[in-house]
Motif scaffolding. Structure first.
Motif: not given
Length: 487
Positions: A232-233, A235, A237, A239-240, A275
């Motif tokens: 997910y990182k 991608l 995404q 929060e997921q 992030e």
């Protein structure tokens, strides 16, 4: 019932129970069942009541369990104890031509060396296991394939791992061991993720999660959550990703798996890096390093030290980043050799390039101001032939009169050690000021606040010496008065 038969039956039932507990990650519970036979794990189990076959089987189970449990709880000497027991069991099985059981011992020996980052030794043992003529669908042979994938991961042999696993897909899916099925889908997911096939990777991770829920192996379930977070990182995404990695950390903490808890915090730090939350990344990776220092898993420690080095690069702390890199290199060189060392250095250099490429803000001392007004210079610095101005946007040099909002005057001149100087980074154009020093290809600019900035000499251009300052840089009649610095 004859006593000998009863003892043998008890040994068989005990070995089967120990294996079931191992395959569900309940290592402490299994060791508790061994308490009468093995009251002190630093010594050999008490197996006088068993014949050679039974004793070898119990030794195998003891060796595998102490290896798993010791890795999780960071037990000192656990892997050495595991190897001693497994090698004794292996020798006993080979003596009686129990080739299948010898291969099982060799699988666990490879795992033990993998845990300590000794990948060359791990490869030797897994090749020994592969040399045994077992059926492709044999549970022990399928486990060998999973261990080989583990050993291959640091060398980024993702295509090789995927091809290997897919060639055994039917055998994995037809076996009755849900833990092996979960391992199969997890390692396929890792390979697919690293190869950029993200949607397929996620599908495989979801299947891995399903089978590890069935196997009730919470450690491996947490590992899958860690891998999902990483996916997910990548991608974007986030929060997921945070939800998945927080779930993994909670799982590891609840079962007191300190080693994997530490590595999950490393993944959390990597997520913060993505992030650009570098201070939070540093806090997370420092916790990870603190935990993993007590672990025997050198591979995890190397990865975490590299994450720490990357965070420090993004925080412009080049000296400590280099120290962290050197610590990782020293471990990798001993455990896996120069090829691994080169990969680490290449990774560090790539991060350094990324850090420069992502720099979008003007740090340190802002942009160079040229040609917008005339400078009125005092006689003490009027002999220089070329000047430029640099706006000061920080407090690093307030101790010598270069305050935030003032204009530093830079003269084009040869800069020597100890001179107050300005430099520009070639790739980004960012400008920094400080007291100049250069040695062994490293340029250091020190401020009066005691915090140095460090650069590679090949990546910067020296603009000149700072010789004056304008405390009020507002032009008066197109002119700005310059004061000399009292250094």
């Amino acid at each position: 019932m004859p006593l000998r038969f009863q003892i043998r039956q008890n040994a068989i039932l005990l070995a089967k129970r120990l294996f079931r507990l191992e395959r569900s990650g309940r290592y402490q519970e299994a060791l508790d069942d061994l308490a009468e036979l093995w009251p002190e794990v630093s010594f050999r189990p008490e197996l006088d009541q068993f014949d050679l076959d039974e004793a070898a089987e119990i030794l195998l189970r003891c060796g595998s369990l102490i290896g798993f449990h010791g890795h999780n709880v960071q037990m000192e000497g656990a892997q050495d104890r595991s190897r001693d027991l497994l090698m004794e069991a292996q020798a006993s099985f080979i003596t009686r031509n129990e080739i299948r059981k010898a291969a099982e011992c060799e699988n666990y020996l490879a795992l033990s060396y993998w845990r300590t980052g000794e990948l060359n030794e791990a490869q030797i043992w897994i090749e020994e296991s592969f040399s045994r003529p077992l059926q492709p669908a044999d549970r022990i042979r399928l486990h060998s394939q999973i261990i080989q994938c583990l050993i291959n991961i640091p060398a980024k042999k993702d295509s090789q791992n995927l091809a290997l696993l897919k060639s055994y897909e039917a055998a994995f899916l037809s076996c009755s061991d849900n833990c092996l099925k979960g391992d199969y889908f997890n390692h396929c997911g890792i390979a697919l993720d690293n190869l950029g096939r993200k949607n397929e990777a996620l599908e495989h991770f979801i299947s891995a999660r399903h089978y590890h829920q069935l196997s009730r192996h919470r450690i491996y379930l947490g590992t899958v959550e860690n891998n999902i977070a990483w996916l997910y990182k990548e991608l974007g995404q986030f929060e997921q990703a945070h939800a998945a990695i927080d779930n993994a950390t909670k799982l590891f903490r609840s079962i007191k798996d300190s080693t994997r808890e530490g590595f999950s915090l490393d993944t959390k730090a990597s997520l913060f890096i993505a992030e650009k939350r570098y201070e939070e990344a540093l806090r997370s990776v420092e916790k990870a390093v603190s935990i993993l220092k007590k672990s025997s898993n050198s591979a995890y420690m190397v990865e975490t030290l590299m994450t720490r080095a990357k965070v420090l690069l993004f925080l412009n702390n080049f000296p400590d980043a280099v120290v962290s890199l050197i610590d990782a290199v020293n471990i990798a060189r001993v455990q896996t050799g120069e090829t691994a060392v080169k990969r680490l250095i290449d990774d560090f250099e790539e991060t350094l390039r990324t850090r420069h490429a992502l720099a979008t803000e003007v740090p340190a001392d802002s942009q160079i101001a040229e040609g917008s007004f005339d400078l009125v210079l005092p006689a003490s610095i009027g002999h220089y032939s070329d000047y430029r101005g640099i706006w000061i946007n920080n407090t690093r040099l307030e101790g010598i009169g270069l305050h935030r909002g003032s204009l530093a005057i830079v003269a084009k001149a040869v800069v020597e050690r100890g001179d107050l100087a300005a430099i520009s980074e070639l790739e980004t154009g960012d400008v920094s000021c400080g007291f100049y020093d250069c040695e062994f290809g490293i340029v250091c600019l020190e401020g009066t606040d005691g915090e140095p900035q460090v650069f590679n000499e090949s990546e910067i251009r020296v603009l000149g010496k700072i010789v004056g300052v304008c405390h009020d840089p507002t032009p008066n009649g197109g002119k700005v008065a310059v004061e000399s610095l009292n250094l």
